[in-house]
Scaffold this motif. Structure first.
Motif, mmCIF file in Angstrom:
data_model
loop_
_atom_site.group_PDB
_atom_site.id
_atom_site.type_symbol
_atom_site.label_atom_id
_atom_site.label_comp_id
_atom_site.label_asym_id
_atom_site.label_seq_id
_atom_site.Cartn_x
_atom_site.Cartn_y
_atom_site.Cartn_z
ATOM 1 N N LYS A 200 0.859 -1.188 0.000
ATOM 2 C CA LYS A 200 0.000 0.000 0.000
ATOM 3 C C LYS A 200 0.892 1.235 0.000
ATOM 4 N N LEU A 201 0.367 2.303 -0.576
ATOM 5 C CA LEU A 201 1.039 3.605 -0.514
ATOM 6 C C LEU A 201 0.432 4.372 0.664
ATOM 7 N N PRO A 202 1.135 4.430 1.786
ATOM 8 C CA PRO A 202 0.579 5.089 2.968
ATOM 9 C C PRO A 202 0.495 6.604 2.797
ATOM 10 N N ILE A 203 -0.381 7.201 3.592
ATOM 11 C CA ILE A 203 -0.487 8.650 3.638
ATOM 12 C C ILE A 203 -0.351 9.104 5.093
ATOM 13 N N LEU A 204 0.129 10.316 5.248
ATOM 14 C CA LEU A 204 0.218 10.955 6.557
ATOM 15 C C LEU A 204 -0.698 12.164 6.508
ATOM 16 N N GLU A 205 -1.681 12.191 7.400
ATOM 17 C CA GLU A 205 -2.614 13.313 7.453
ATOM 18 C C GLU A 205 -2.351 14.106 8.728
ATOM 19 N N ILE A 206 -2.124 15.392 8.565
ATOM 20 C CA ILE A 206 -1.842 16.280 9.698
ATOM 21 C C ILE A 206 -2.919 17.355 9.729
ATOM 22 N N SER A 207 -3.630 17.445 10.848
ATOM 23 C CA SER A 207 -4.663 18.470 11.018
ATOM 24 C C SER A 207 -4.156 19.527 11.987
ATOM 25 N N PHE A 208 -4.439 20.776 11.675
ATOM 26 C CA PHE A 208 -3.992 21.898 12.502
ATOM 27 C C PHE A 208 -5.202 22.559 13.144
ATOM 28 N N SER A 209 -5.038 22.939 14.418
ATOM 29 C CA SER A 209 -6.108 23.650 15.120
ATOM 30 C C SER A 209 -5.499 24.436 16.271
ATOM 31 N N ASN A 210 -6.311 25.228 16.918
ATOM 32 C CA ASN A 210 -5.883 26.030 18.077
ATOM 33 C C ASN A 210 -4.620 26.835 17.779
ATOM 34 N N TYR A 211 -4.671 27.594 16.701
ATOM 35 C CA TYR A 211 -3.529 28.408 16.301
ATOM 36 C C TYR A 211 -3.228 29.479 17.345
ATOM 37 N N SER A 212 -1.975 29.791 17.475
ATOM 38 C CA SER A 212 -1.559 30.925 18.287
ATOM 39 C C SER A 212 -0.715 31.827 17.399
ATOM 40 N N PHE A 213 -1.080 33.093 17.369
ATOM 41 C CA PHE A 213 -0.338 34.047 16.558
ATOM 42 C C PHE A 213 0.509 34.972 17.416
ATOM 43 N N GLU A 214 0.746 34.545 18.656
ATOM 44 C CA GLU A 214 1.581 35.346 19.539
ATOM 45 C C GLU A 214 3.039 35.218 19.120
ATOM 46 N N LYS A 215 3.777 36.258 19.379
ATOM 47 C CA LYS A 215 5.188 36.295 19.005
ATOM 48 C C LYS A 215 5.954 35.196 19.740
ATOM 49 N N ILE A 216 6.801 34.487 19.006
ATOM 50 C CA ILE A 216 7.609 33.422 19.588
ATOM 51 C C ILE A 216 8.897 34.031 20.136
ATOM 52 N N ASN A 217 9.255 33.599 21.325
ATOM 53 C CA ASN A 217 10.488 34.068 21.939
ATOM 54 C C ASN A 217 11.671 33.721 21.032
ATOM 55 N N GLY A 218 12.517 34.693 20.734
ATOM 56 C CA GLY A 218 13.653 34.505 19.840
ATOM 57 C C GLY A 218 14.642 33.456 20.299
ATOM 58 N N SER A 219 14.656 33.134 21.587
ATOM 59 C CA SER A 219 15.609 32.142 22.091
ATOM 60 C C SER A 219 15.316 30.751 21.536
ATOM 61 N N VAL A 220 14.086 30.526 21.073
ATOM 62 C CA VAL A 220 13.729 29.239 20.489
ATOM 63 C C VAL A 220 14.608 28.954 19.272
ATOM 64 N N PHE A 221 14.992 30.003 18.554
ATOM 65 C CA PHE A 221 15.762 29.850 17.325
ATOM 66 C C PHE A 221 17.267 30.006 17.540
ATOM 67 N N ASN A 222 17.684 30.140 18.786
ATOM 68 C CA ASN A 222 19.103 30.278 19.106
ATOM 69 C C ASN A 222 19.689 28.882 19.300
ATOM 70 N N LEU A 223 20.474 28.416 18.330
ATOM 71 C CA LEU A 223 20.988 27.047 18.360
ATOM 72 C C LEU A 223 21.873 26.772 19.576
#
Length: 117
Positions: free
Chosen positions: A67-90
């Protein structure tokens, strides 16, 4: 985007839009088709990713059930608040030592890091 494949469908729906993208066989991506359902407020409601390679789901080794499998991803409860920049600091996750080796921080020492440089 055209160098990665082509849009095979783009339709207006009751709640927004439907987009289907067929991925070129030349692209090294594990999916050959990506479907997007986009809400009228331009947020992604759902993604359906179609795996390129068939998988045998048979429990009997004498028969195959490909079979050719599929991956279904559903999105909900969005947050549009600013993300802390430290999240992107490697450096919050790892450092590169004097030997040019990635060393995980203490918090992530149980993880395995595959350095593909």
């Amino acid at each position: 985007i055209s160098k990665y494949g082509k849009i095979s469908a783009f339709k207006k729906t009751k709640n927004g839009w439907y987009l289907c993208f067929n991925v070129s066989s030349k692209v090294k991506l594990m999916y050959n088709k990506i479907e997007l359902y986009i809400n009228s407020n331009y947020t992604i409601q759902k993604e359906i990713l179609h795996l390129r390679q068939a998988i045998d789901f048979s429990k009997n080794f004498k028969k195959s059930d490909l079979k050719l499998p599929i991956l279904e991803i559903s999105f909900s409860n969005y947050s549009f608040e600013k993300i802390n920049g430290s999240v992107f600091n490697l450096s919050n996750y790892f450092i590169i030592d004097k030997k040019n080796v990635c060393v995980l921080n203490e918090k992530y020492k149980e993880y395995k890091l595959n350095d593909l440089r």
